[in-house]
Design an enzyme around this catalytic site. Structure first.
Site, PDB file in Angstrom:
ATOM      1  N   HIS A 101       0.847  -1.197   0.000  1.00  0.00           N
ATOM      2  CA  HIS A 101       0.000   0.000   0.000  1.00  0.00           C
ATOM      3  C   HIS A 101       0.879   1.243   0.000  1.00  0.00           C
ATOM      4  CE1 HIS A 101       0.629  -1.338   4.149  1.00  0.00           C
ATOM      5  NE2 HIS A 101       0.672  -0.067   4.489  1.00  0.00           N
ATOM      6  N   HIS A 103       0.867   5.166   1.304  1.00  0.00           N
ATOM      7  CA  HIS A 103       0.219   6.161   2.170  1.00  0.00           C
ATOM      8  C   HIS A 103       0.198   7.522   1.475  1.00  0.00           C
ATOM      9  CE1 HIS A 103       0.357   3.914   6.071  1.00  0.00           C
ATOM     10  NE2 HIS A 103       1.379   3.309   5.491  1.00  0.00           N
TER      11      HIS A 103
HETATM   12  P1  5GP Z   1       1.782   0.271   7.396  1.00  0.00           P
HETATM   13  O1  5GP Z   1       2.175   0.478   8.827  1.00  0.00           O
HETATM   14  O2  5GP Z   1       1.669  -1.208   7.070  1.00  0.00           O
HETATM   15  O3  5GP Z   1       2.607   1.015   6.399  1.00  0.00           O
HETATM   16  O4  5GP Z   1       0.341   0.902   7.266  1.00  0.00           O
HETATM   17  C1  5GP Z   1      -0.833   0.240   7.615  1.00  0.00           C
HETATM   18  C2  5GP Z   1      -1.912   1.293   7.713  1.00  0.00           C
HETATM   19  O5  5GP Z   1      -3.159   0.636   7.576  1.00  0.00           O
HETATM   20  C3  5GP Z   1      -1.930   2.043   9.034  1.00  0.00           C
HETATM   21  O6  5GP Z   1      -1.844   3.445   8.759  1.00  0.00           O
HETATM   22  C4  5GP Z   1      -3.261   1.649   9.661  1.00  0.00           C
HETATM   23  O7  5GP Z   1      -3.861   2.725  10.343  1.00  0.00           O
HETATM   24  C5  5GP Z   1      -4.080   1.221   8.458  1.00  0.00           C
HETATM   25  N1  5GP Z   1      -5.065   0.194   8.715  1.00  0.00           N
HETATM   26  C6  5GP Z   1      -4.858  -0.975   9.372  1.00  0.00           C
HETATM   27  N2  5GP Z   1      -5.986  -1.733   9.385  1.00  0.00           N
HETATM   28  C7  5GP Z   1      -6.922  -1.003   8.686  1.00  0.00           C
HETATM   29  C8  5GP Z   1      -8.280  -1.255   8.354  1.00  0.00           C
HETATM   30  O8  5GP Z   1      -8.875  -2.284   8.682  1.00  0.00           O
HETATM   31  N3  5GP Z   1      -8.926  -0.287   7.621  1.00  0.00           N
HETATM   32  C9  5GP Z   1      -8.305   0.858   7.234  1.00  0.00           C
HETATM   33  N4  5GP Z   1      -9.026   1.741   6.519  1.00  0.00           N
HETATM   34  N5  5GP Z   1      -7.018   1.122   7.551  1.00  0.00           N
HETATM   35  C10 5GP Z   1      -6.338   0.209   8.264  1.00  0.00           C
END
Ligand code: 5GP
Ligand code: ZN
Length: 135
Positions: A101, A103
């Site tokens: 993903h 951001h």
């Molecule tokens: P990472 O830390 O893997 O780069 O980012 C994961 C992101 O996914 C975090 O910003 C977290 O808030 C978001 N996130 C985790 N679970 C969910 C979910 O079930 N729904 C949504 N909309 N965001 C999520």
């Protein structure tokens, strides 16, 4: 190629409802559940790839086009004064959901977002080692 235990596979493919800002045949862009700032959104491919290294090149290119489009709309619409586009790979790099993903993080005066590092120095040995990888 979906991973049935992956939350982002379910969200990207509409099996779990989400606040969707954009959707096409390859991607869904959703609002982050725990936003770093107002408008924090995530670009999700509909297929499961754990990280950027697994992501095919054509989708990598398309992902950044989608990121640019949605970031532009968010930035203008919300009056952001800056914008971070961030992509984490692996736990040490801050990845917590192992479905690729991007951001999209609008920035505002006085916000509490932290994206940064302490600047280091580039040694001659490191520079040579790295440049040699690309010979
Ligand atoms: P990472 O830390 O893997 O780069 O980012 C994961 C992101 O996914 C975090 O910003 C977290 O808030 C978001 N996130 C985790 N679970 C969910 C979910 O079930 N729904 C949504 N909309 N965001 C999520
Ligand atoms: Zn997935």
């Amino acid at each position: 190629m979906k991973d049935c235990n992956c939350i982002f596979c379910k969200i990207a493919n509409g099996e779990i409802p989400s606040a969707t800002l954009y959707e096409d045949s390859d991607f869904r862009v959703i609002l982050d559940l725990n936003p770093a700032s107002k408008g924090h959104a995530l670009v999700l491919p509909k297929e499961h790839y754990a990280n950027v290294f697994e992501l095919p090149e054509d989708l990598a290119g398309k992902a950044f086009v989608v990121a640019k489009k949605v970031a532009s709309r968010l930035s203008e619409g919300l009056g952001a004064i800056g914008f971070n586009i961030v992509q984490n790979n692996g736990e040490p790099a801050g990845q917590t959901v192992f479905h690729f993903h991007i951001h999209l993080i609008p920035r505002y005066e006085g916000d509490t977002v932290h994206v940064g590092w302490k600047p280091g120095t580039l040694s001659d040995d490191d520079k040579k080692e790295i440049l040699d990888l690309f010979e």
